[in-house]
Design a protein around this motif. Sequence first.
Motif, short mmCIF file in Angstrom:
data_model
loop_
_atom_site.label_atom_id
_atom_site.label_comp_id
_atom_site.label_asym_id
_atom_site.label_seq_id
_atom_site.Cartn_x
_atom_site.Cartn_y
_atom_site.Cartn_z
N LEU A 249 67.74 20.32 68.24
CA LEU A 249 68.72 20.08 67.42
C LEU A 249 69.14 21.40 67.43
O LEU A 249 70.37 21.97 67.93
N TRP A 250 68.36 22.32 67.18
CA TRP A 250 68.77 24.01 68.03
C TRP A 250 69.66 24.73 68.66
O TRP A 250 70.30 25.00 68.64
N LEU B 194 75.46 30.87 64.06
CA LEU B 194 74.55 30.51 64.26
C LEU B 194 73.20 31.20 63.08
O LEU B 194 72.82 30.05 63.34
N VAL C 297 72.75 22.93 67.98
CA VAL C 297 73.64 23.02 67.81
C VAL C 297 74.60 24.94 68.73
O VAL C 297 75.88 25.24 68.70
N VAL C 298 73.75 25.83 68.89
CA VAL C 298 74.37 27.34 70.64
C VAL C 298 75.15 26.31 71.22
O VAL C 298 76.09 27.05 71.35
N PHE D 277 72.63 28.76 60.94
CA PHE D 277 72.40 27.20 61.63
C PHE D 277 70.48 27.73 61.60
O PHE D 277 69.82 27.41 61.45
N TRP D 278 70.06 28.65 62.18
CA TRP D 278 68.84 28.82 62.78
C TRP D 278 68.13 28.48 61.23
O TRP D 278 66.76 28.05 61.41
N VAL E 53 80.47 34.19 65.41
CA VAL E 53 79.33 32.80 66.13
C VAL E 53 78.21 33.79 66.24
O VAL E 53 77.19 32.35 65.74
N PHE E 54 77.58 34.59 66.79
CA PHE E 54 76.38 34.79 65.99
C PHE E 54 76.13 34.81 65.25
O PHE E 54 74.92 34.20 64.34
N GLU F 222 66.00 17.97 57.82
CA GLU F 222 64.91 16.73 58.48
C GLU F 222 65.14 15.45 57.77
O GLU F 222 65.48 14.04 58.40
N ARG G 15 63.49 19.93 65.78
CA ARG G 15 63.70 21.23 65.28
C ARG G 15 64.23 21.96 66.55
O ARG G 15 65.83 22.67 66.98
N PRO H 159 74.22 33.08 76.31
CA PRO H 159 73.18 31.80 74.97
C PRO H 159 73.12 30.40 75.45
O PRO H 159 71.92 29.41 75.82
N PHE I 41 78.33 25.27 69.88
CA PHE I 41 79.27 26.04 68.89
C PHE I 41 79.60 27.45 69.87
O PHE I 41 80.82 27.50 69.65
N ILE J 92 67.88 24.95 60.34
CA ILE J 92 66.94 24.09 60.84
C ILE J 92 66.05 24.50 60.85
O ILE J 92 64.76 23.14 60.72
N HIS J 93 65.86 25.66 61.07
CA HIS J 93 63.91 25.50 60.66
C HIS J 93 63.16 26.01 59.20
O HIS J 93 62.31 25.91 59.00
#
Lengths: 768, 45
Positions: free
Chosen positions: A126-127, B19, A130-131, B22-23, B15-16, B32, A123, A172, A134, B26-27
């Motif tokens: 992947l994170w 994101l 993705v960051v 997405f965070w 964008v943030f 998966e 994870r 970032p 983007f 993903i979490h």
Amino acid sequence: MVHIAMAASQALSGANPWQGLDIQSEWERFSQRDTSSSHVWTSHVWVDSMHCAACSGRIEQTIKQLPGVLAVYASAASKRVRVVWDAQKISPSQWFANLDEIGYTAMPVNEYNAITNRTVQQRKMLWRLVVAVFCMMQVMMYAYPTYTADSNDMAPDMVQLMKWASWVLTLPVMLFSATPFLSQAWISLKQRQLGMDVPVSLGIITAFVMSTLATFAPGGWWGDVVYYDSLTMFVSFLLIGRWLDVKLRNRTAGALENMMRRLPHAVLKKSETGEWVQIAASNINVGDILYVRPGEIFAADGKVIVGNTSADESMLTGESDPVMKPTGAQVIAGSGNLTSVIEMQVEQVGEGTQYHALVNLMASASTEKPGIALLADKVAQPFLWGVLLAALVAVGYWWSIDPAKAVMSAVAVLVVTCPCALSLATPAAMLASAGTFAKGGVLIRRLQAIQAMSEIDTIVFDKTGTLTENLQQVQLAETHPDWGNTLILDMLASITRDSLHPVAKALHTYAVEQDALTDLVMHDWQEVVGGGISATLDTQAEAAVAVKLGNAQFSGVMESDIGAERQVYLMAGNVMVARFTLTEQVKPHAKAAISQLISQGLDIQLLSGDRIAPVKNLALQLGIQSASGLQKAEDKLQHVMLLQKQGRKVLMVGDGLNDGPVIAAAHTSIAMGTGVPLTQAQADMVVLGNDIGVLVSLISHCKKTILIVKQNLLWAALYNAAGVPLAIMGLLPAWLAGLGMAASSLLVLLNALRLTDWNKSGWQKGQA
Amino acid sequence: MEIAFLLIPLAVLLVFVILGGFWWAIHTGQFEDLEEEGSRILEQD
């Protein structure tokens, strides 16, 4: 069988089937002790039938009501339930039983920690990706106008704003996404071991520092060009590679764990009182009698003692046909019981099982580095110094002409030479092949074997069990007119009853198949190695007959037919009562496979410990030119060493047991056959199953693997050879270098993926 | 073109925000298992 099933269910209805879990050592395997209190535990269980939020809600509510359960968290997405409980107030079997009652069967998750770690790792990667992606896309948007618009079109304020925005978006990526490379580089610098990440980090940091200076203090010697786009793109591509790598590795680890999870956690064992009780699989002992229903997996190696069934051993042998398992047959842990209820007696548990050996074998093969990969590691250091030198040359050359260009071309050199493709080239191809072989029932002990296999020019075969079946066909060739067939068979069955010699075993099976009695009273039973068996038998007709069973010399008769068949004589006193012949059966594809191998230019030889006549006969049948019999292990070893002195690369194919030294001496080796105890097999590769034809496709696939490794290495080298001069000359912008680097790594991976397609029996097509 | 001075910072903020989405995805394990979820509708409970 019905009464057994009923007895089992009755035994079960009374007792709690999960009692086996109530021992602390058992629950420790899927639980963690609370840090604050020594009797509070957190357990992880797997509930396969929990599909929706409603299910998880029901589970939580039900277990929470039990006294002693402190908290329950059920997640339908992962099918996992976490239970916090107090060991002083409740035992695990109680809440397991409670789950059973509401229709959800739970399984302890033993390897929970390993899985969690891997999930977290994947994870996070992947994170990071993705960051990076983007932010890269956004940075590209601000970079685009500066590339295309006329310099007069855009207000300086606007340009400056875009630079600031890009800087904010690059932060970032620098601080989070790129940390794996940066920290790895730092570690390798501290250990004074130049790793692949050093030039990568150098490139990233240089680009970021230059761009930051250009953004906030434009007009210095660093110029006012920003590289945020190149930098983010570069990090994104690198992360794609890393992420694929993590995913691939987790899949391998997951596959191994799935194999481990295949074994049942609880089994039915016959207790001393004759009842069936459920125990944890880890408590099975050798000698236990287990009850196995159709659809269940055997938990241990052992013998069927009641019932007939068929088993699915495809996971161990690669053969998908069910294997018949009559009473007395061996069953293997990890294989599946298909048709009916049986009782089995346990002969091997845990680490001793074939199944465990298989898992260990796969695990050890996946960590081994092949020689050709070691070579890549060796060139890495000089390679990196060369790269740094090239970057210095670029800076030195451009510094006086255009400082901004100097930075740019140095960055380009560092990026273009990123050795990703170089370091991926070998392991990707080797691992792809090893995985494919494993699926087809060929296990690789050492990855080097793939390389060695592609180089061989001579194959030395062992005979029995390799080219011929272990089973021998028995025929009653001749009998004495005074002795009845029934009596002969009774004598044969009785005298061979306790022998482990394959010939005696074959004779015994033959006699028993014809309903012979095996319980004639025997005295003075004796087995002479290399001769036969002698004993005194009490038959119905006559008491105390001195009986001998063995070869001509042992029995004291003239060899009556010197053919390919083995002759065995049954003597009563000095009278020959019967003569048996045993014929070895050649394995189904042996002839076709051998002729195919010969046509590929390989020298095939046959070395056997057996008598000369059958060896010669077999060689003739299979078209093998060079064959010798009566070879002891030392003779075989000398023969192979002689061949190697002549500069030949020898592949030894044997049963992997008796040929230990030969197999160690040969260039590479394969152990064949279903009966190989994997723990003792010394060979580089183990072919499960009985099909000798696999050899042909195995050798050609190994050759293909090495070809692809070479292609990959060549590509990586060519790419660097072309890229570095261009980068020094300043013709290669950093972003193009990043793109080329990513593309070359992808190409290497895709090329390796071609190896996952292995047609095990494809070689036969040309034969028909 | 003055509007770009507002839009660019807004885009960076966006964008943030994305994101952040997405965070969460993903979490919570949304990426998966991409195969099983599609076939689950065909299974019987």
